[in-house]
Scaffold this active site. Sequence first.
Site, PDB file in Angstrom:
ATOM      1  CG  HIS A 102      -1.732  -0.905   1.514  1.00 16.90           C
ATOM      2  ND1 HIS A 102      -1.286  -2.080   2.314  1.00 16.90           N
ATOM      3  CD2 HIS A 102      -3.136  -1.111   1.458  1.00 16.90           C
ATOM      4  CE1 HIS A 102      -2.253  -2.743   2.644  1.00 16.90           C
ATOM      5  NE2 HIS A 102      -3.371  -2.260   2.044  1.00 16.90           N
ATOM      6  CG  ASP A 105       1.644  -0.954   3.577  1.00 18.44           C
ATOM      7  OD1 ASP A 105       1.314  -0.762   4.483  1.00 18.44           O
ATOM      8  OD2 ASP A 105       1.360  -1.723   2.581  1.00 18.44           O
TER       9      ASP A 105
END
Length: 443
Positions: A102, A105
């Site tokens: 993501h 992240d």
Amino acid sequence: MAETVFSNFPTVRFEGAESTNPLCYRFYDAERVVLGKPLAEHLRFAAAYWHSFAMTGSDPFGGPTIQRPWMAQGDAIAQAKVKADSAFDFLRVLDIPFFCFHDADIAPPDDSLSASLKNFHTVVDYLGEKLSGSNRKLLWGTANLFSHPRFMAGASTNPDPDVFAWSAATVKHCMDATMQLGGSNYVLWGGREGYETLLNTNMKQELEQMGRFLSLVVEYKHKIGFKGQILVEPKPKEPTAHQYDFDTATVYGFLQRFGLQDEVKVNLEANHATLAGHTFEHEIATAGALGILGSLDINRGDPLLGWDTDQFPNDLWSLSLSMYHVIKAGGLGLGGCNFDAKIRRQSFTPEDLIHAHVGGIDLCARAFLTAAELIEDGQYDALLDQRYAGWKTPEAQAMLSGKSSLEEIAATAERKAIQPAPQSGRQEQLENLLARKIYSNPR
Ligand code: XLS
Ligand code: NI
Ligand code: NI
């Protein structure tokens, strides 16, 4: 490459079913050719950035427990780079090709949307450098549209159009990044696309917003020439009480309503299947029957807890049947097996993370080998075929193809005037046949 927390771990190798080395593969022989191609190409294993390199083991009752040494190294961008180095070194230890991420992240957020996107693209460029000339690849990218408070009432389904627009901007940049990094898929999991209470929810409006959003994503994919797949990940609940993308069948109905059934497939997660009251194999078989199987998020739930615990898999029965249905659906294609699974709070060392993945990879490989053997052996498929053999007659074919009208079918049935003869469903026989295959080592 710089020293990482994984530097001291040798690359995990295939040693065969008899090996007692806890950090070896007993079944995952990446190069072994099964059903016409190497196991590695069937399974396309990926590690998940969020569970393996970002989450810290904190829960509602306590703080971080898991070692993430890069969090102490330099400014936020420097930390993101050490994290990336560590992630790539981890893939080297496991010797698997793919990762998934993501936006949140990989890169730190900043005060404004444009400053956050700048950070994001800086780290994406860094990942691009690491990918080029390596044999690592991106399985899929996605946007985190659920953690930040701005998304508390949803992203595309938010009552505030400014949040819809913010989400659209984020997804646009995540799609750009996924394409830049040569990703095979772009995933949308509707983390808060649902509701807590119907009392404050206009469902008709929200579903229209969600349909428009997905249509925009598909349009943009074609505009930029992204050759990967767009995948929606169903989940029935958590974080919201009612999520709109409940399960595969619900997602298919939604795609049809917006004319997207040939454009979008599903990313199926084992723990989401069980939360929906299904099995993983049920969800895969459904997607196979509808022609929308995209990719897999491998994990398991805890039936005694009942939420998305995202544990590493351990159910060989379910996973073998899942792989059977994957093969019957024509394989994973551009998809793969992503470990959307996290180590427990007390498993805080880098070695724990390796043990977890080695077990999961080996179980998937064993399940796949078992499923392939089941298909090559043919007994099970023959019993299934036999059950539907009656449909091969011209009379039955005419009913199915629409050649016979309801009156004609009725007239024929009345003329025959015989009771259909009951046939055994053979459930126990089939269970025994499968148990024999599943619980003995694959050849
Ligand atoms: C959460 C989801 C998430 C998606 C990616 O339950 O599984 O991890 O896979 O956003
Ligand atoms: Ni998932
Ligand atoms: Ni999940």
